[in-house]
Design an enzyme around this catalytic site. Sequence first.
Site, PDB file in Angstrom:
ATOM      1  N   GLU A  36       0.833  -1.214   0.000  1.00 47.24           N
ATOM      2  CA  GLU A  36       0.000   0.000   0.000  1.00 47.24           C
ATOM      3  C   GLU A  36       0.861   1.255   0.000  1.00 47.24           C
ATOM      4  OE1 GLU A  36      -3.139   0.085  -1.121  1.00 47.24           O
ATOM      5  OE2 GLU A  36      -3.657  -1.293   0.501  1.00 47.24           O
ATOM      6  N   HIS A  37       0.478   2.203  -0.824  1.00 43.10           N
ATOM      7  CA  HIS A  37       1.234   3.453  -1.000  1.00 43.10           C
ATOM      8  C   HIS A  37       2.662   3.162  -1.462  1.00 43.10           C
ATOM      9  CE1 HIS A  37      -1.838   6.295   0.295  1.00 43.10           C
ATOM     10  NE2 HIS A  37      -2.206   5.376   1.168  1.00 43.10           N
ATOM     11  N   THR A  38       2.810   2.111  -2.241  1.00 39.60           N
ATOM     12  CA  THR A  38       4.104   1.792  -2.851  1.00 39.60           C
ATOM     13  C   THR A  38       4.091   2.076  -4.350  1.00 39.60           C
ATOM     14  OG1 THR A  38       3.296  -0.472  -3.067  1.00 39.60           O
ATOM     15  CG2 THR A  38       4.783  -0.034  -1.223  1.00 39.60           C
ATOM     16  N   ASP A  39       2.889   2.241  -4.935  1.00 39.34           N
ATOM     17  CA  ASP A  39       2.826   2.272  -6.406  1.00 39.34           C
ATOM     18  C   ASP A  39       3.318   3.579  -7.002  1.00 39.34           C
ATOM     19  OD1 ASP A  39       0.535   3.766  -5.753  1.00 39.34           O
ATOM     20  OD2 ASP A  39      -0.706   2.859  -7.318  1.00 39.34           O
ATOM     21  N   SER A  70     -26.613   7.660 -13.961  1.00 42.68           N
ATOM     22  CA  SER A  70     -26.125   6.632 -13.043  1.00 42.68           C
ATOM     23  C   SER A  70     -27.261   6.161 -12.156  1.00 42.68           C
ATOM     24  CB  SER A  70     -25.002   7.188 -12.166  1.00 42.68           C
ATOM     25  OG  SER A  70     -24.798   6.312 -11.075  1.00 42.68           O
ATOM     26  N   GLY A 127     -16.987   5.241  -2.877  1.00 37.20           N
ATOM     27  CA  GLY A 127     -16.061   5.854  -1.917  1.00 37.20           C
ATOM     28  C   GLY A 127     -15.583   4.887  -0.854  1.00 37.20           C
ATOM     29  N   SER A 128     -15.666   3.579  -1.154  1.00 37.29           N
ATOM     30  CA  SER A 128     -15.324   2.590  -0.131  1.00 37.29           C
ATOM     31  C   SER A 128     -13.852   2.210  -0.152  1.00 37.29           C
ATOM     32  CB  SER A 128     -16.149   1.328  -0.357  1.00 37.29           C
ATOM     33  OG  SER A 128     -15.811   0.787  -1.624  1.00 37.29           O
ATOM     34  N   SER A 132     -14.138   2.328  -7.011  1.00 40.83           N
ATOM     35  CA  SER A 132     -15.277   2.519  -7.899  1.00 40.83           C
ATOM     36  C   SER A 132     -14.906   3.501  -9.013  1.00 40.83           C
ATOM     37  CB  SER A 132     -16.509   2.997  -7.126  1.00 40.83           C
ATOM     38  OG  SER A 132     -16.210   4.124  -6.356  1.00 40.83           O
ATOM     39  N   ASP A 177      -4.655   0.785  -9.183  1.00 37.60           N
ATOM     40  CA  ASP A 177      -6.088   0.496  -9.270  1.00 37.60           C
ATOM     41  C   ASP A 177      -6.504   0.174 -10.702  1.00 37.60           C
ATOM     42  OD1 ASP A 177      -5.901   1.249  -6.690  1.00 37.60           O
ATOM     43  OD2 ASP A 177      -6.964   3.144  -6.912  1.00 37.60           O
TER      44      ASP A 177
HETATM   45  C1  GLA Z   1      -5.242   4.716  -4.129  1.00 36.33           C
HETATM   46  C2  GLA Z   1      -4.512   5.057  -5.413  1.00 36.33           C
HETATM   47  C3  GLA Z   1      -3.501   3.969  -5.771  1.00 36.33           C
HETATM   48  C4  GLA Z   1      -2.580   3.636  -4.591  1.00 36.33           C
HETATM   49  C5  GLA Z   1      -3.409   3.418  -3.309  1.00 36.33           C
HETATM   50  C6  GLA Z   1      -2.545   3.256  -2.093  1.00 36.33           C
HETATM   51  O1  GLA Z   1      -6.047   3.579  -4.292  1.00 36.33           O
HETATM   52  O2  GLA Z   1      -5.419   5.216  -6.478  1.00 36.33           O
HETATM   53  O3  GLA Z   1      -2.743   4.362  -6.902  1.00 36.33           O
HETATM   54  O4  GLA Z   1      -1.634   4.637  -4.408  1.00 36.33           O
HETATM   55  O5  GLA Z   1      -4.315   4.486  -3.076  1.00 36.33           O
HETATM   56  O6  GLA Z   1      -1.806   2.077  -2.162  1.00 36.33           O
END
Ligand code: GLA
Length: 390
Positions: A36-39, A70, A127-128, A132, A177
Site C-alpha cells: 500500500e502506498h508503494t505504487d 447513473s 467511496g469505499s 469505484s 487500481d
Molecule cells: C489509491 C490510489 C492507488 C494507490 C493506493 C494506495 O487507491 O489510487 O494508486 O496509491 O491508493 O496504495
Amino acid sequence: MSLIKEQVLQKFQEIFGAEEGAKAYFAPGRVNLIGEHTDYNGGHVFPCALTIGTYGVARKREDDRLRFYSMNFGELGVIESSLEEFIPGGDKNWTAYPKGVMWAFEQKGMKIPSGLDLLLFGNIPNGSGLSSSASVEVLTGAILRDLFGFEVTNQDLALIGQFSENKYNLVNCGIMDQFAIAMGKKDNAIFLDTADLSFEYAPIKLEGAKIVISCSNKKRGLGDSKYNERRSECETALAELQKVVQIKSLGELSEAQFEEYKDAIRDEVRRKRAKHAVYENQRTLKAVAALKAGNLAEFGELMNASHVSLRDDYEVTGIELDTLAEEAWKVPGVIGSRMTGAGFGGCSVSIVKDEAVDAFIQNVGEAYKKKIGYAADFYVVEIGDGPRIL
Ligand code: GLA
C-alpha cells in the site's frame, strides 16, 4: 442473460428510449492484498480484481451530445454534456470520470467521432476504497474501444485511466487500481512491479478461508484526502536520499540500505513516510514468496504488519480503520487483516477461515458500532476477471 444485465438494459430503455444499438459492459472493482502506498514509489503491489464492479450500457449518437445517467445517483437525473465540453478539474459530479477518459483518449490522439448515451450501475460501495472510480474509468475505456474500434490493449486502458485521473480529475494516483482492474484474472492476484510494469499472476488458493471486506462507511474522496500530501512527502524524502545514494525510487532500497542512509532525510515525519514505502515494498516481496511457498500464516502476519506501518509511520488509517483491523486481529481464525486502498476511511481486507466468518462479522461488527457509533458493512468477495462485453 444475467439479472443485472437485464436490469441495466431495461433501465437504459426507460431513461434513453428504445434500447436498439445499446450494448452492456462490465468492469470490476479491486482490492489490494498488500503493498500500500508503494505504487507511486517504484515499489510492488499485490491487488486483485473482484466479481463486483460497474455495469454500463452505451449507445452511439448521431450528434456530439453526451448523455449520462447513473442508477447510483438517480436523484441527479440525466446529466447532459458534449464532446466540446471537457474542462479538466471542472466537473462537479460523477461524470468527471467517464468524461476524463474521453478527454484522455483525445489527448492521446484518438478523436471520439460521435456522442453517446451512457448508463452506469455500480455494485461496489461508492467511496469505499474498492476503486469505484477506477472501475468507471476502465469501463469507459473498454466501451470507447468497442464502440469506436480504437486499437488499445487492456494495459493501455489502465494507463489512460490513470492519466485521466491525474490530469483531468487532478488526483496524483499511481497505476495500481486501473492496472488491477484492466488486467484482472479470476482467482489470481497481480504481482506488479510499478517501476517498470512487469507483472505476474499469482493464483490465490485459499483452501478453507475467504476474503472478507469490512467497509467502514466513513466516506472519503481521494481529492479531499491527504493522498497528494503523502505523495509529495515521499518525493521530498527521495530527493534528500538521492544526495547520498544513487536511486531512482524508494522502491530500490532494502531495509538495511534505508537504515544506512535515512539520516539524509532532514525531517522526522518524512523519514517515517519513506520508511513505510521501503519496508512495505519489502513486505510485499516477502508476502508473495510466502504465498508461493504455501505459507498463508506468514502472508497474514505480513498483512497485519502492513496495517501497523500504515497506522504508525504513514498515518493514513484513522480510528475507523484501526478499529476494524484491531478487532479483526482478536477473532480466532483470522489469518490477517489490514486497511486497503488509500486509507483515511474506506475498507479493510481480511483473510478469515471459513468457520470463523460468521463470528468475525458478528464480533467486529458489534465492536465497531459500539466504538464508532454507526455500523460497518461486510462482504465476502471473490476474485474475478477484467473488463468485458456482456
Ligand atoms: C489509491 C490510489 C492507488 C494507490 C493506493 C494506495 O487507491 O489510487 O494508486 O496509491 O491508493 O496504495
